[in-house]
Design an enzyme around this catalytic site. Structure first.
Site, PDB file in Angstrom:
ATOM      1  N   ASN A   1     -23.959 -10.291 -43.175  1.00  0.00           N
ATOM      2  CA  ASN A   1     -23.237  -9.035 -42.926  1.00  0.00           C
ATOM      3  C   ASN A   1     -22.101  -9.254 -41.928  1.00  0.00           C
ATOM      4  OD1 ASN A   1     -25.124  -7.644 -44.531  1.00  0.00           O
ATOM      5  ND2 ASN A   1     -26.505  -7.364 -42.803  1.00  0.00           N
TER       6      ASN A   1
ATOM      7  N   GLN B   1     -23.826  -5.027 -40.014  1.00  0.00           N
ATOM      8  CA  GLN B   1     -24.044  -6.057 -38.982  1.00  0.00           C
ATOM      9  C   GLN B   1     -24.412  -5.376 -37.671  1.00  0.00           C
ATOM     10  OE1 GLN B   1     -20.669  -8.603 -38.030  1.00  0.00           O
ATOM     11  NE2 GLN B   1     -21.969 -10.066 -36.927  1.00  0.00           N
TER      12      GLN B   1
ATOM     13  N   ASP C   1     -36.877 -13.753 -38.414  1.00  0.00           N
ATOM     14  CA  ASP C   1     -36.394 -12.415 -38.049  1.00  0.00           C
ATOM     15  C   ASP C   1     -37.564 -11.610 -37.504  1.00  0.00           C
ATOM     16  OD1 ASP C   1     -35.509  -9.568 -38.290  1.00  0.00           O
ATOM     17  OD2 ASP C   1     -33.760 -10.470 -39.243  1.00  0.00           O
ATOM     18  N   ILE C   2     -37.313 -10.920 -36.405  1.00  0.00           N
ATOM     19  CA  ILE C   2     -38.372 -10.181 -35.713  1.00  0.00           C
ATOM     20  C   ILE C   2     -38.838  -8.960 -36.534  1.00  0.00           C
ATOM     21  CG2 ILE C   2     -36.912  -8.621 -34.327  1.00  0.00           C
ATOM     22  CD1 ILE C   2     -39.655 -10.653 -32.748  1.00  0.00           C
TER      23      ILE C   2
ATOM     24  N   HIS D   1     -24.688 -14.816 -38.470  1.00  0.00           N
ATOM     25  CA  HIS D   1     -26.005 -15.288 -38.902  1.00  0.00           C
ATOM     26  C   HIS D   1     -26.136 -15.118 -40.402  1.00  0.00           C
ATOM     27  CE1 HIS D   1     -26.209 -11.087 -37.617  1.00  0.00           C
ATOM     28  NE2 HIS D   1     -27.069 -10.891 -38.597  1.00  0.00           N
ATOM     29  N   PHE D   2     -26.809 -16.072 -41.012  1.00  0.00           N
ATOM     30  CA  PHE D   2     -27.203 -15.963 -42.418  1.00  0.00           C
ATOM     31  C   PHE D   2     -28.675 -15.586 -42.452  1.00  0.00           C
ATOM     32  CE2 PHE D   2     -23.800 -17.516 -45.176  1.00  0.00           C
ATOM     33  CZ  PHE D   2     -22.913 -18.064 -44.252  1.00  0.00           C
ATOM     34  N   HIS D   3     -28.993 -14.569 -43.239  1.00  0.00           N
ATOM     35  CA  HIS D   3     -30.389 -14.228 -43.495  1.00  0.00           C
ATOM     36  C   HIS D   3     -30.849 -15.047 -44.705  1.00  0.00           C
ATOM     37  CE1 HIS D   3     -30.372 -10.143 -41.399  1.00  0.00           C
ATOM     38  NE2 HIS D   3     -29.062 -10.361 -41.543  1.00  0.00           N
TER      39      HIS D   3
HETATM   40  P1  5GP Z   1     -27.723  -7.887 -39.172  1.00  0.00           P
HETATM   41  O1  5GP Z   1     -28.081  -6.469 -39.523  1.00  0.00           O
HETATM   42  O2  5GP Z   1     -26.815  -7.948 -37.944  1.00  0.00           O
HETATM   43  O3  5GP Z   1     -27.210  -8.663 -40.325  1.00  0.00           O
HETATM   44  O4  5GP Z   1     -29.097  -8.575 -38.776  1.00  0.00           O
HETATM   45  C1  5GP Z   1     -29.564  -8.728 -37.485  1.00  0.00           C
HETATM   46  C2  5GP Z   1     -30.992  -9.141 -37.608  1.00  0.00           C
HETATM   47  O5  5GP Z   1     -31.429  -9.637 -36.362  1.00  0.00           O
HETATM   48  C3  5GP Z   1     -31.948  -7.991 -37.978  1.00  0.00           C
HETATM   49  O6  5GP Z   1     -32.598  -8.306 -39.201  1.00  0.00           O
HETATM   50  C4  5GP Z   1     -32.910  -7.920 -36.794  1.00  0.00           C
HETATM   51  O7  5GP Z   1     -34.243  -7.665 -37.184  1.00  0.00           O
HETATM   52  C5  5GP Z   1     -32.768  -9.289 -36.165  1.00  0.00           C
HETATM   53  N1  5GP Z   1     -32.993  -9.291 -34.733  1.00  0.00           N
HETATM   54  C6  5GP Z   1     -32.449  -8.464 -33.806  1.00  0.00           C
HETATM   55  N2  5GP Z   1     -32.868  -8.799 -32.576  1.00  0.00           N
HETATM   56  C7  5GP Z   1     -33.678  -9.883 -32.729  1.00  0.00           C
HETATM   57  C8  5GP Z   1     -34.406 -10.687 -31.784  1.00  0.00           C
HETATM   58  O8  5GP Z   1     -34.395 -10.489 -30.568  1.00  0.00           O
HETATM   59  N3  5GP Z   1     -35.128 -11.708 -32.319  1.00  0.00           N
HETATM   60  C9  5GP Z   1     -35.170 -11.966 -33.661  1.00  0.00           C
HETATM   61  N4  5GP Z   1     -35.919 -12.983 -34.068  1.00  0.00           N
HETATM   62  N5  5GP Z   1     -34.487 -11.234 -34.558  1.00  0.00           N
HETATM   63  C10 5GP Z   1     -33.752 -10.191 -34.094  1.00  0.00           C
END
Ligand code: 5GP
Ligand code: ZN
Length: 133
Positions: free
Chosen positions: A86, A93, A30-31, A99-101
């Site tokens: 999420n 989300q 995750d970035i 996606h799974f974290h």
């Molecule tokens: P969500 O909140 O949708 O469950 O998580 C999305 C995740 O994607 C966030 O933790 C965010 O930091 C990550 N993310 C968003 N854009 C990018 C990207 O371009 N590259 C990477 N590696 N992670 C991303």
């Protein structure tokens, strides 16, 4: 899906720090990690969320989550990990590609469940360690 950033990561048009890949699944750091080694595991074929993901695809995906979590635990090493998934804006989300974290946890390390801006050199080094595992 053309306007999906995670599909672009699968295509390689957006760079990522990959830690695992097979023909169906991709995992990358995750970035904006909650903790060192915070990893996202996604299917290569677009599905917006858990409800849009078929049983077979979900089975493949969760098996990959377990495999990558085991590699993270070996490579880092962390003391435990949380799995977060999420669904929908109301649930936090932000990217509409399922996606799974995997969020590594470290004894006494603290983890605020809040993103920190990732250090690119640190992410590259971590990804290398996990790939090696
Ligand atoms: P969500 O909140 O949708 O469950 O998580 C999305 C995740 O994607 C966030 O933790 C965010 O930091 C990550 N993310 C968003 N854009 C990018 C990207 O371009 N590259 C990477 N590696 N992670 C991303
Ligand atoms: Zn997508």
């Amino acid at each position: 899906m053309s306007d999906c950033i995670f599909c672009k990561i699968v295509e390689g048009t957006i760079p990522s720090f990959k830690v695992y890949e097979d023909d169906k699944v991709l995992a990358y750091l995750d970035i904006n990690p909650f903790s060192p080694g915070h990893t996202l595991v996604i299917p290569k074929v677009h599905a917006a969320n858990l409800l849009e993901c078929g049983d077979e695809g979900l089975g493949t995906l969760i098996a990959a989550v377990r495999k990558v979590a085991a590699h993270l635990k070996t490579a880092l090493p962390c003391d435990g990990f949380n799995i977060l998934q999420n669904n929908g804006e109301a649930a936090g989300q932000t990217v509409r590609h399922i996606h799974f974290h995997i969020i590594p946890r470290y004894e006494g390390g603290g983890c605020e469940f809040a993103p920190h801006q990732g250090d690119m050199a640190e992410l590259a080094a971590l990804a290398e360690r996990v790939r090696m595992a």
